[in-house]
Design an enzyme around this catalytic site. Structure first.
Site, short mmCIF file in Angstrom:
data_model
loop_
_atom_site.label_atom_id
_atom_site.label_comp_id
_atom_site.label_asym_id
_atom_site.label_seq_id
_atom_site.Cartn_x
_atom_site.Cartn_y
_atom_site.Cartn_z
N GLY A 139 4.75 0.82 -1.00
CA GLY A 139 4.02 -0.39 -0.64
C GLY A 139 3.55 -0.38 0.80
N CYS A 140 3.75 -1.50 1.47
CA CYS A 140 3.28 -1.66 2.85
C CYS A 140 4.00 -0.73 3.83
CB CYS A 140 3.46 -3.10 3.29
SG CYS A 140 2.48 -4.29 2.34
#
Length: 366
Positions: A137-138
């Site tokens: 993800g981030c």
């Protein structure tokens, strides 16, 4: 030591303002029992505008996961090459100087990875190593930088291309009406980014140390539910409080590197997941608010662009003239897990050279 050179960033042409986002929430969910809370949370993100790969009418239409993934692949192939070419130019290297491509993305799926297409389409060598990362993800932007650093530690004359491609708007799910989902609809944006980590030479952040930290028992705080309709983003209400648990990891890495307090660093490039994250880092690390100006600008002008955030914020540092020679700084990405990927480095300015091809022979890389 390996140097993270100037990134290249591109955002799609379709713009979605905060006012439009708020109007959409009111129009699409007029009877939502927590609509006032949702509107207040979206306003508090500070995101003035975002860029998305399709018009808002197309984005709101859900023709199915298969169709959306085809859009992801087509848009990645259309938009990634331009940032790759610019990143290579920024680092003064050519495609054939690259030994590893790290590709990070959590908003679509391809197998073979886009790395294979890049090697075939953009002139990289057939022995270029590939490292696709899809599930961080981030945090993946920070992880990509760290894995590139690790590779250059193992192969000191190597060069690594990092590519981040995030089309968060393709994960919009009309049926998800929880507060966390509606908040994410007003927070995330689309972008592509690339940067080169050079094993020798280059101007930028000379990477010295990296580390990872996982907060125990927080796996379900940020996650995807993979269903027939695609990726359904799940965001727990406890996420904004995670910096209290992650800030010590930044401090511990600095201490282990004999750099003292993080508050004494000269520049900070951190993932702007939301304003609360930046505010809490200021508080728990004793860092002046001004130190996060680049991350805040990314959040304000482009929203949370997932793994691309750290590259966008770093590009803003470059555009601002960079830092003084040997200035100390930190780069950190945060994401599912809950995971932190952290790098420490000093600013370095190398002498300009002519051309990228040929440095491979000078460096002795086969």
């Amino acid at each position: 030591m390996a140097t993270l050179c100037r990134p290249s960033i591109a955002v799609p042409e379709h713009v979605l303002t905060q006012e439009q986002t708020l109007d959409l929430a009111r129009t699409l969910h007029p009877d939502h029992p927590q609509l006032p809370l949702v509107l207040r949370l979206i306003e508090n993100t500070g995101v003035r505008k975002r860029h998305i790969v399709q018009s808002i009418e197309e984005t709101l239409h859900h023709p199915g996961f298969e169709h959306r993934n085809k859009i992801y692949e087509a848009e990645a192939k259309r938009r990634v090459p331009q940032v790759v070419y610019q990143a290579l130019d920024n680092a003064e290297v050519g495609a054939r100087d690259i030994d590893l491509i790290v590709y990070v993305s959590c908003t679509g799926f391809m197998m073979p990875s886009l790395t294979a297409w890049l090697i075939n389409a953009l002139g990289f060598r057939s022995d270029t190593r590939q490292l696709p990362i899809a599930q961080l993800g981030c945090a993946a932007g920070g992880a990509a930088i760290n894995r590139a650093h690790d590779f250059c530690l193992a192969y000191p004359n190597a060069n690594v291309l990092v590519v981040a491609c995030e089309f968060c708007s393709l994960c919009y799910q009309p049926v998800d009406v929880g507060v966390g989902s509606l908040l994410s609809n007003g927070l995330f944006g689309d972008a592509v980014a690339a940067a080169v980590v050079r094993g020798r030479g280059g101007t930028g952040v000379r990477l010295e140390r990296n580390g990872s930290h996982l907060v125990p028992d927080t796996e379900d705080w940020i996650s995807y539910a993979v269903r027939a309709t695609g990726f359904h983003f799940l965001l727990d209400k406890r996420v904004p409080k995670t910096m209290q648990m992650l800030a010590p990891a930044l401090r511990d890495l600095a201490t282990a590197h004999n750099w003292g307090e993080v508050s004494g660093f000269d520049f900070h490039i951190v993932h702007a997941g939301g304003p609360r994250i930046l505010d809490d880092l200021c508080h728990y690390l004793g860092v002046d608010r001004e130190m996060y100006r680049y991350s805040r600008a990314t959040l304000t002008e482009r929203g949370n662009i997932a793994s691309c955030v750290v590259f966008d914020a770093l590009e803003r540092l470059f555009a601002d003239g960079g830092a003084t020679e040997s200035a100390r700084g930190v780069i950190a990405g945060f994401g599912p897990g809950i995971t932190a990927e952290i790098a420490l480095g000093r600013w370095t300015t190398a002498r300009r050279t002519v051309g990228g091809q040929g440095r491979r022979a000078e460096a002795g890389v086969a």
